[in-house]
Design a protein around this motif. Structure first.
Motif, PDB file in Angstrom:
ATOM      1  N   ALA A   1       0.839  -1.202   0.000  1.00 52.58           N
ATOM      2  CA  ALA A   1       0.000   0.000   0.000  1.00 52.58           C
ATOM      3  C   ALA A   1       0.875   1.253   0.000  1.00 52.58           C
ATOM      4  CB  ALA A   1      -0.936   0.000   1.209  1.00 52.58           C
ATOM      5  N   GLU A   2       1.951   1.241   0.769  1.00 50.77           N
ATOM      6  CA  GLU A   2       2.884   2.377   0.773  1.00 50.77           C
ATOM      7  C   GLU A   2       3.585   2.514  -0.568  1.00 50.77           C
ATOM      8  OE1 GLU A   2       3.311   4.779   3.074  1.00 50.77           O
ATOM      9  OE2 GLU A   2       1.591   3.812   4.040  1.00 50.77           O
ATOM     10  N   TYR A   3       3.969   1.409  -1.136  1.00 49.59           N
ATOM     11  CA  TYR A   3       4.630   1.412  -2.463  1.00 49.59           C
ATOM     12  C   TYR A   3       3.708   2.041  -3.512  1.00 49.59           C
ATOM     13  CZ  TYR A   3       6.100  -0.612  -6.932  1.00 49.59           C
ATOM     14  OH  TYR A   3       6.456  -0.798  -8.253  1.00 49.59           O
ATOM     15  N   LYS A   4       2.430   1.661  -3.482  1.00 46.32           N
ATOM     16  CA  LYS A   4       1.463   2.193  -4.454  1.00 46.32           C
ATOM     17  C   LYS A   4       1.313   3.711  -4.322  1.00 46.32           C
ATOM     18  CE  LYS A   4      -0.827   0.641  -7.089  1.00 46.32           C
ATOM     19  NZ  LYS A   4      -0.615   0.674  -8.526  1.00 46.32           N
ATOM     20  N   LYS A   5       1.450   4.248  -3.123  1.00 45.58           N
ATOM     21  CA  LYS A   5       1.336   5.685  -2.918  1.00 45.58           C
ATOM     22  C   LYS A   5       2.461   6.448  -3.604  1.00 45.58           C
ATOM     23  CE  LYS A   5      -1.022   5.439   1.506  1.00 45.58           C
ATOM     24  NZ  LYS A   5      -0.879   5.660   2.967  1.00 45.58           N
ATOM     25  N   THR A   6       3.610   5.803  -3.777  1.00 43.91           N
ATOM     26  CA  THR A   6       4.760   6.473  -4.404  1.00 43.91           C
ATOM     27  C   THR A   6       4.743   6.383  -5.907  1.00 43.91           C
ATOM     28  OG1 THR A   6       6.205   4.506  -4.335  1.00 43.91           O
ATOM     29  CG2 THR A   6       6.164   5.936  -2.379  1.00 43.91           C
TER      30      THR A   6
END
Length: 154
Positions: A148-153
């Motif tokens: 989920a954090e990766y997708k935000k970037t």
């Protein structure tokens, strides 16, 4: 909706991919078609025609895919059911799969309790298997948060 030979090859390969993960080949073919189709929300009739699969089969499999969170039904002006890929669908599928880890761990704990006084080899096999699933269980939610954090970037 008509597929070119190249698109058809992709769709067929997605069927094999889904089969490899324990799903039905038709499920993978539908998912593959939904990934590349234009317009992005074909009807059951259009999917059945493009994939050369019965409308009844497409209906059954799309219902399963909706329940799994892989695709969603799209509102349409007419009565035809239209579908598209669900954003975050694979994360949802993994959440469901990972929820089954608790049952695996409980079962292995039962086996360890049953073999409390068993020979070392029996216990070692059970402990190694339980350790593996305990690790996967502990890491699963962490992996989904990292994704989920990766997708935000992106």
């Amino acid at each position: 909706m008509e597929l070119s030979p190249e698109e058809n090859a992709f769709v067929d390969r997605m069927g094999l991919v889904m089969e490899r993960f324990g799903g039905a080949r038709t499920m993978g073919r539908i998912y593959g078609a939904l990934l590349i189709c234009d317009p992005p929300s074909p009807s059951l009739t259009e999917l059945a025609s493009a994939l050369q699969v019965s409308k009844a089969s497409i209906s059954t499999v799309t219902r399963q895919m909706v329940e799994a969170g892989l695709i969603e039904r799209v509102p349409a002006a007419n009565r035809q059911h239209r579908y598209r890929v669900m954003p975050g669908g694979w994360s949802q599928v993994l959440r469901i799969q990972f929820s089954g880890l608790r049952m695996v761990l409980d079962t292995l704990d039962q086996g360890l309790a049953m073999r409390a006084s068993a020979d070392r080899d029996q216990r070692q096999r059970l402990e190694e298997t339980r350790d593996f699933f305990a690790f996967v269980d502990a890491d699963a939610s962490h992996m989904l948060r990292r994704y989920a954090e990766y997708k935000k970037t992106k």
